[in-house]
Design a protein around this motif. Structure first.
Motif, PDB file in Angstrom:
ATOM      1  N   ARG A 140       0.837  -1.206   0.000  1.00 36.32           N
ATOM      2  CA  ARG A 140       0.000   0.000   0.000  1.00 36.32           C
ATOM      3  C   ARG A 140       0.870   1.253   0.000  1.00 36.32           C
ATOM      4  O   ARG A 140       0.565   2.232  -0.698  1.00 36.32           O
ATOM      5  CB  ARG A 140      -0.922  -0.008   1.218  1.00 36.32           C
ATOM      6  CG  ARG A 140      -1.831   1.220   1.339  1.00 36.32           C
ATOM      7  CD  ARG A 140      -2.741   1.356   0.119  1.00 36.32           C
ATOM      8  NE  ARG A 140      -3.525   2.575   0.175  1.00 36.32           N
ATOM      9  CZ  ARG A 140      -4.742   2.663   0.712  1.00 36.32           C
ATOM     10  NH1 ARG A 140      -5.282   1.586   1.271  1.00 36.32           N
ATOM     11  NH2 ARG A 140      -5.405   3.781   0.708  1.00 36.32           N
ATOM     12  N   ASP A 141       1.944   1.247   0.778  1.00 32.93           N
ATOM     13  CA  ASP A 141       2.864   2.387   0.789  1.00 32.93           C
ATOM     14  C   ASP A 141       3.367   2.679  -0.630  1.00 32.93           C
ATOM     15  O   ASP A 141       3.375   3.830  -1.083  1.00 32.93           O
ATOM     16  CB  ASP A 141       4.078   2.105   1.678  1.00 32.93           C
ATOM     17  CG  ASP A 141       3.737   2.059   3.157  1.00 32.93           C
ATOM     18  OD1 ASP A 141       2.741   2.686   3.560  1.00 32.93           O
ATOM     19  OD2 ASP A 141       4.481   1.386   3.900  1.00 32.93           O
ATOM     20  N   VAL A 142       3.816   1.614  -1.305  1.00 39.70           N
ATOM     21  CA  VAL A 142       4.409   1.771  -2.636  1.00 39.70           C
ATOM     22  C   VAL A 142       3.376   2.274  -3.636  1.00 39.70           C
ATOM     23  O   VAL A 142       3.635   3.215  -4.405  1.00 39.70           O
ATOM     24  CB  VAL A 142       5.018   0.438  -3.111  1.00 39.70           C
ATOM     25  CG1 VAL A 142       5.466   0.541  -4.570  1.00 39.70           C
ATOM     26  CG2 VAL A 142       6.188   0.038  -2.217  1.00 39.70           C
ATOM     27  N   VAL A 149       1.209   6.688  -7.004  1.00 39.51           N
ATOM     28  CA  VAL A 149       0.080   7.519  -7.438  1.00 39.51           C
ATOM     29  C   VAL A 149       0.449   8.997  -7.345  1.00 39.51           C
ATOM     30  O   VAL A 149       0.164   9.788  -8.261  1.00 39.51           O
ATOM     31  CB  VAL A 149      -1.168   7.218  -6.571  1.00 39.51           C
ATOM     32  CG1 VAL A 149      -2.239   8.288  -6.781  1.00 39.51           C
ATOM     33  CG2 VAL A 149      -1.740   5.847  -6.920  1.00 39.51           C
ATOM     34  N   VAL A 150       1.095   9.386  -6.254  1.00 37.33           N
ATOM     35  CA  VAL A 150       1.469  10.790  -6.075  1.00 37.33           C
ATOM     36  C   VAL A 150       2.589  11.184  -7.041  1.00 37.33           C
ATOM     37  O   VAL A 150       2.553  12.265  -7.647  1.00 37.33           O
ATOM     38  CB  VAL A 150       1.886  11.052  -4.615  1.00 37.33           C
ATOM     39  CG1 VAL A 150       2.350  12.497  -4.440  1.00 37.33           C
ATOM     40  CG2 VAL A 150       0.725  10.759  -3.674  1.00 37.33           C
ATOM     41  N   ILE A 151       3.584  10.286  -7.207  1.00 44.09           N
ATOM     42  CA  ILE A 151       4.667  10.549  -8.167  1.00 44.09           C
ATOM     43  C   ILE A 151       4.098  10.745  -9.567  1.00 44.09           C
ATOM     44  O   ILE A 151       4.526  11.637 -10.321  1.00 44.09           O
ATOM     45  CB  ILE A 151       5.678   9.378  -8.153  1.00 44.09           C
ATOM     46  CG1 ILE A 151       6.541   9.423  -6.894  1.00 44.09           C
ATOM     47  CG2 ILE A 151       6.542   9.391  -9.411  1.00 44.09           C
ATOM     48  CD1 ILE A 151       7.723  10.346  -6.953  1.00 44.09           C
ATOM     49  N   ARG A 152       3.124   9.923  -9.917  1.00 41.86           N
ATOM     50  CA  ARG A 152       2.507  10.043 -11.244  1.00 41.86           C
ATOM     51  C   ARG A 152       1.890  11.428 -11.426  1.00 41.86           C
ATOM     52  O   ARG A 152       2.114  12.087 -12.455  1.00 41.86           O
ATOM     53  CB  ARG A 152       1.438   8.958 -11.413  1.00 41.86           C
ATOM     54  CG  ARG A 152       0.617   9.093 -12.692  1.00 41.86           C
ATOM     55  CD  ARG A 152      -0.416   7.982 -12.798  1.00 41.86           C
ATOM     56  NE  ARG A 152      -1.289   8.178 -13.940  1.00 41.86           N
ATOM     57  CZ  ARG A 152      -2.246   7.329 -14.310  1.00 41.86           C
ATOM     58  NH1 ARG A 152      -2.432   6.212 -13.611  1.00 41.86           N
ATOM     59  NH2 ARG A 152      -2.999   7.572 -15.356  1.00 41.86           N
ATOM     60  N   ALA A 174       4.412   1.088 -13.874  1.00 43.05           N
ATOM     61  CA  ALA A 174       5.467   0.859 -12.882  1.00 43.05           C
ATOM     62  C   ALA A 174       4.920   0.086 -11.695  1.00 43.05           C
ATOM     63  O   ALA A 174       5.579  -0.817 -11.163  1.00 43.05           O
ATOM     64  CB  ALA A 174       6.062   2.196 -12.428  1.00 43.05           C
ATOM     65  N   TRP A 175       3.706   0.413 -11.272  1.00 39.12           N
ATOM     66  CA  TRP A 175       3.079  -0.333 -10.168  1.00 39.12           C
ATOM     67  C   TRP A 175       2.762  -1.770 -10.588  1.00 39.12           C
ATOM     68  O   TRP A 175       3.031  -2.723  -9.860  1.00 39.12           O
ATOM     69  CB  TRP A 175       1.814   0.369  -9.691  1.00 39.12           C
ATOM     70  CG  TRP A 175       0.969  -0.486  -8.807  1.00 39.12           C
ATOM     71  CD1 TRP A 175      -0.300  -0.920  -9.044  1.00 39.12           C
ATOM     72  CD2 TRP A 175       1.333  -1.039  -7.534  1.00 39.12           C
ATOM     73  NE1 TRP A 175      -0.743  -1.705  -8.011  1.00 39.12           N
ATOM     74  CE2 TRP A 175       0.238  -1.796  -7.062  1.00 39.12           C
ATOM     75  CE3 TRP A 175       2.481  -0.970  -6.756  1.00 39.12           C
ATOM     76  CZ2 TRP A 175       0.262  -2.481  -5.845  1.00 39.12           C
ATOM     77  CZ3 TRP A 175       2.516  -1.659  -5.529  1.00 39.12           C
ATOM     78  CH2 TRP A 175       1.408  -2.384  -5.092  1.00 39.12           C
ATOM     79  N   GLN A 217       6.112  -8.235  -6.478  1.00 42.77           N
ATOM     80  CA  GLN A 217       7.410  -8.404  -5.826  1.00 42.77           C
ATOM     81  C   GLN A 217       7.542  -7.583  -4.543  1.00 42.77           C
ATOM     82  O   GLN A 217       8.550  -7.662  -3.857  1.00 42.77           O
ATOM     83  CB  GLN A 217       8.533  -7.998  -6.790  1.00 42.77           C
ATOM     84  CG  GLN A 217       8.515  -8.807  -8.085  1.00 42.77           C
ATOM     85  CD  GLN A 217       9.624  -8.358  -9.032  1.00 42.77           C
ATOM     86  OE1 GLN A 217      10.807  -8.460  -8.733  1.00 42.77           O
ATOM     87  NE2 GLN A 217       9.226  -7.825 -10.185  1.00 42.77           N
ATOM     88  N   VAL A 218       6.519  -6.783  -4.239  1.00 45.34           N
ATOM     89  CA  VAL A 218       6.578  -5.933  -3.047  1.00 45.34           C
ATOM     90  C   VAL A 218       6.175  -6.761  -1.824  1.00 45.34           C
ATOM     91  O   VAL A 218       5.117  -7.378  -1.834  1.00 45.34           O
ATOM     92  CB  VAL A 218       5.657  -4.714  -3.200  1.00 45.34           C
ATOM     93  CG1 VAL A 218       5.654  -3.892  -1.918  1.00 45.34           C
ATOM     94  CG2 VAL A 218       6.084  -3.864  -4.386  1.00 45.34           C
TER      95      VAL A 218
END
Length: 225
Positions: free
Chosen positions: A88-90, A95-98, A217-218, A224-225
């Motif tokens: 969830r963190d990732v 989402v914000v980086i996008r 990217a997600w 793998q996260v």
């Protein structure tokens, strides 16, 4: 400390005395990105000092710096460990980086000089050279520099600073996002779309390409996260 003329930011030998702080930070960051130091793993100073050929004081300074980047956690009475992020963190950070990079893309299309766009083309071509050579770490570093430069060329200091904080935390995640030939090739193709749209100053196409690239990217890392 032994000096052997090795590259201060890479290689397997001990670290030369010049640029010691940056060299240790760079080596540790690479070890985290490539998975040599794994998420949640405690960092034992003694063996690591011996491996790098440095004393505890500069190592601790480097760990504090990496903690400020969000790659390391410092726990009282326990020491340092590689920071672990939940799925969830990732996803939330991506989402914000996008959103940030889509905004940066629009600003660059509207405001950047031809020379600034040429700077991104040079980085893109360098990234392709690393891809063709199969040099995954150097490809990754250049790839990430492209994203950082795109945001920098927005000339929006608030955006640049906010992006830098999240970007540093996602270094390991972004690295594993192109593990395997199919994922890697897809990421390269998406970057090609981005640079083509930017050079054409096609704002809508650039935002669309950036959005798909960061959404993918997600998808490339979630298992793998």
């Amino acid at each position: 400390m032994k000096q052997n003329g090795s590259d201060p930011a890479g290689g397997t030998g001990t670290i030369a005395r010049y640029s010691l702080h940056d060299a240790i930070v760079g080596r540790l960051r690479d070890m985290i990105i490539e998975g040599e130091l794994t998420p949640g793993e405690r960092i034992y100073e003694g063996p690591l000092c011996e491996k790098l050929g440095v004393s505890r004081t500069p190592l601790r300074e480097a760990l504090r710096f990496l903690a400020s980047e969000g790659l390391v956690e410092l726990t009282p009475n326990r020491g340092a460990s590689v920071r672990r992020f939940s799925a969830r963190d990732v996803e939330d950070m991506l989402v914000v980086i996008r959103a940030m990079e889509e905004l940066a893309g629009r600003l660059v299309c509207e405001q950047a000089s031809d020379e600034e766009i040429a700077e991104l083309r040079i980085l893109h071509d360098t990234m392709l050279e690393h891809y063709r050579a199969g040099n995954r770490l150097e490809y990754y570093k250049t790839n990430q520099l492209i994203h950082i430069t795109l945001v920098r060329l927005s000339h929006n200091e608030s955006l640049i600073q906010a992006h830098a904080g999240l970007h540093s935390r996602l270094k390991r995640i972004r690295f594993i996002g192109h593990s395997g030939p199919e994922k890697w090739a897809a990421a390269v193709a998406e970057h090609q779309e981005m640079i083509d749209a930017l050079e054409a100053r096609d704002c809508h196409a650039l935002i669309d390409a950036l959005g798909r690239h960061l959404a993918n990217a997600w998808l490339r890392v979630k298992d793998q996260v």
